[in-house]
Design a protein around this motif. Structure first.
Motif, mmCIF file in Angstrom:
data_model
loop_
_atom_site.group_PDB
_atom_site.id
_atom_site.type_symbol
_atom_site.label_atom_id
_atom_site.label_comp_id
_atom_site.label_asym_id
_atom_site.label_seq_id
_atom_site.Cartn_x
_atom_site.Cartn_y
_atom_site.Cartn_z
ATOM 1 N N VAL A 1 0.760 -1.302 -0.028
ATOM 2 C CA VAL A 1 0.042 0.040 0.029
ATOM 3 C C VAL A 1 0.826 1.211 -0.041
ATOM 4 O O VAL A 1 1.968 1.329 0.729
ATOM 5 C CB VAL A 1 -0.984 0.067 1.230
ATOM 6 N N ARG A 2 0.531 2.295 -0.902
ATOM 7 C CA ARG A 2 1.320 3.387 -0.943
ATOM 8 C C ARG A 2 0.329 4.629 -0.825
ATOM 9 O O ARG A 2 -0.908 4.728 -1.288
ATOM 10 C CB ARG A 2 1.998 3.464 -2.220
ATOM 11 N N GLY A 3 0.732 5.619 -0.163
ATOM 12 C CA GLY A 3 -0.134 6.992 -0.029
ATOM 13 C C GLY A 3 -0.821 7.137 1.379
ATOM 14 O O GLY A 3 -0.377 6.305 2.247
ATOM 15 N N GLU A 4 -2.008 7.491 1.287
ATOM 16 C CA GLU A 4 -2.665 7.913 2.761
ATOM 17 C C GLU A 4 -3.805 6.856 2.879
ATOM 18 O O GLU A 4 -4.680 6.745 1.833
ATOM 19 C CB GLU A 4 -3.035 9.199 2.755
ATOM 20 N N LEU A 5 -3.984 6.263 3.954
ATOM 21 C CA LEU A 5 -5.004 5.281 4.068
ATOM 22 C C LEU A 5 -6.257 6.162 4.966
ATOM 23 O O LEU A 5 -6.052 6.408 6.102
ATOM 24 C CB LEU A 5 -4.678 4.273 4.963
ATOM 25 N N ASP A 6 -7.172 6.717 4.242
ATOM 26 C CA ASP A 6 -7.992 7.381 5.087
ATOM 27 C C ASP A 6 -9.279 7.071 4.398
ATOM 28 O O ASP A 6 -9.777 6.175 3.801
ATOM 29 C CB ASP A 6 -7.828 9.194 4.892
ATOM 30 N N LEU A 7 -10.405 7.977 4.751
ATOM 31 C CA LEU A 7 -11.960 7.814 4.340
ATOM 32 C C LEU A 7 -12.022 7.579 2.865
ATOM 33 O O LEU A 7 -12.937 7.012 2.295
ATOM 34 C CB LEU A 7 -12.830 8.905 4.942
ATOM 35 N N THR B 1 -9.493 -4.673 -2.194
ATOM 36 C CA THR B 1 -8.832 -5.340 -2.520
ATOM 37 C C THR B 1 -8.311 -6.544 -1.383
ATOM 38 O O THR B 1 -7.945 -7.572 -1.652
ATOM 39 C CB THR B 1 -7.338 -4.694 -2.865
ATOM 40 N N ALA B 2 -8.196 -5.798 -0.253
ATOM 41 C CA ALA B 2 -7.913 -6.612 0.975
ATOM 42 C C ALA B 2 -8.678 -7.717 1.536
ATOM 43 O O ALA B 2 -8.373 -8.660 1.707
ATOM 44 C CB ALA B 2 -7.508 -5.690 2.077
ATOM 45 N N PHE B 3 -10.069 -7.381 1.236
ATOM 46 C CA PHE B 3 -10.972 -8.472 1.679
ATOM 47 C C PHE B 3 -10.979 -9.740 0.906
ATOM 48 O O PHE B 3 -11.017 -10.950 1.298
ATOM 49 C CB PHE B 3 -12.480 -8.109 1.681
ATOM 50 N N PRO B 4 -11.004 -9.752 -0.499
ATOM 51 C CA PRO B 4 -10.885 -11.000 -1.278
ATOM 52 C C PRO B 4 -9.588 -11.596 -1.139
ATOM 53 O O PRO B 4 -9.595 -12.919 -1.106
ATOM 54 C CB PRO B 4 -10.855 -10.360 -2.781
ATOM 55 N N ALA B 5 -8.430 -10.635 -1.040
ATOM 56 C CA ALA B 5 -7.228 -11.505 -0.641
ATOM 57 C C ALA B 5 -7.134 -12.102 0.466
ATOM 58 O O ALA B 5 -6.655 -13.321 0.539
ATOM 59 C CB ALA B 5 -6.116 -10.348 -0.632
ATOM 60 N N ALA B 6 -7.718 -11.738 1.464
ATOM 61 C CA ALA B 6 -7.788 -12.263 2.854
ATOM 62 C C ALA B 6 -8.631 -13.557 2.509
ATOM 63 O O ALA B 6 -8.437 -14.665 3.300
ATOM 64 C CB ALA B 6 -8.359 -11.588 3.918
ATOM 65 N N PRO C 1 -12.331 2.519 0.823
ATOM 66 C CA PRO C 1 -13.033 1.485 -0.250
ATOM 67 C C PRO C 1 -11.928 0.829 -1.029
ATOM 68 O O PRO C 1 -12.154 -0.390 -1.243
ATOM 69 C CB PRO C 1 -14.078 2.474 -1.034
ATOM 70 N N ALA C 2 -11.175 1.492 -1.427
ATOM 71 C CA ALA C 2 -10.065 0.787 -2.612
ATOM 72 C C ALA C 2 -9.353 -0.409 -1.725
ATOM 73 O O ALA C 2 -9.031 -1.442 -2.164
ATOM 74 C CB ALA C 2 -8.985 1.714 -3.059
ATOM 75 N N LEU C 3 -8.974 0.017 -0.504
ATOM 76 C CA LEU C 3 -8.478 -0.958 0.392
ATOM 77 C C LEU C 3 -9.363 -2.117 0.751
ATOM 78 O O LEU C 3 -8.891 -3.133 0.547
ATOM 79 C CB LEU C 3 -7.987 -0.382 1.636
ATOM 80 N N SER C 4 -10.353 -1.784 1.279
ATOM 81 C CA SER C 4 -11.351 -3.104 1.233
ATOM 82 C C SER C 4 -11.655 -3.830 0.156
ATOM 83 O O SER C 4 -11.479 -5.097 0.103
ATOM 84 C CB SER C 4 -12.767 -2.292 1.801
ATOM 85 N N ALA D 1 -9.057 3.041 8.729
ATOM 86 C CA ALA D 1 -8.128 1.952 7.987
ATOM 87 C C ALA D 1 -7.781 0.872 9.164
ATOM 88 O O ALA D 1 -7.465 -0.194 8.563
ATOM 89 C CB ALA D 1 -6.708 2.631 7.432
ATOM 90 N N ILE D 2 -7.501 1.049 10.245
ATOM 91 C CA ILE D 2 -7.133 0.314 11.484
ATOM 92 C C ILE D 2 -8.394 -0.636 11.565
ATOM 93 O O ILE D 2 -7.959 -2.026 11.468
ATOM 94 C CB ILE D 2 -6.805 0.705 12.665
ATOM 95 N N THR D 3 -9.546 -0.313 11.656
ATOM 96 C CA THR D 3 -10.532 -1.125 11.816
ATOM 97 C C THR D 3 -10.771 -1.977 10.483
ATOM 98 O O THR D 3 -10.948 -3.421 10.704
ATOM 99 C CB THR D 3 -12.074 -0.254 11.740
ATOM 100 N N VAL D 4 -10.554 -1.591 9.078
ATOM 101 C CA VAL D 4 -10.649 -2.495 7.839
ATOM 102 C C VAL D 4 -9.351 -3.583 7.981
ATOM 103 O O VAL D 4 -9.749 -4.518 7.788
ATOM 104 C CB VAL D 4 -10.107 -1.674 6.616
ATOM 105 N N LEU D 5 -8.377 -3.307 8.586
ATOM 106 C CA LEU D 5 -7.046 -4.194 9.015
ATOM 107 C C LEU D 5 -7.757 -5.200 9.865
ATOM 108 O O LEU D 5 -7.274 -6.388 9.624
ATOM 109 C CB LEU D 5 -5.765 -3.333 9.327
#
Length: 129
Positions: free
Chosen positions: A25-31, A40-45, A35-38, A66-70
């Protein structure tokens, strides 16, 4: 004074390191980027049989959302899989420590160390069966 953003563009890339999935992940993890983190990360998990490493080395901001998403990503892992974070920047390490997620998922300063940890956990889980 410059008006340029401090974090650079947001990007998330998935790659396989042996049987382990590594999300970089690069850049800022904010509101705006959650959605982009989720997405990608949910299907990967869901399919991370060999474990999941989230590389936050180039993250310039880590929000509580972002911590909650992790944490939710970690909860979605298959039973014998483990998740680890890679964090070196204080703006990421501090929120990780303050939130306590470093007690739920190991945190490392390099991707190879995180991958080795996740893979050793998966191997020891296989030996327990």
């Amino acid at each position: 004074m410059s008006e340029e953003p401090t974090g650079g563009p947001f990007e998330i890339v998935s790659a396989a390191h042996d049987s382990t999935t590594v999300l970089t992940v690069r850049g800022e993890l904010d509101l705006d980027t959650i959605p982009a983190l989720s997405a990608t990360a949910f299907p990967a998990a869901d399919t991370a049989e060999g474990g999941l490493v989230v590389d936050l080395t180039d993250v310039s901001f880590l929000s509580s959302s972002a911590i909650t998403v992790l944490v939710r990503v970690c909860d979605r892992l298959p039973d014998a899989s483990r998740m680890a974070l890679v964090a070196v920047n204080g703006v990421v390490v501090r929120p990780v420590q303050l939130s306590g997620i470093d007690r739920v998922m190991a945190t490392f300063t390099s991707v190879p160390d995180a991958v080795a940890h996740v893979q050793s956990s998966a191997r020891s889980g296989e030996a327990d069966r």
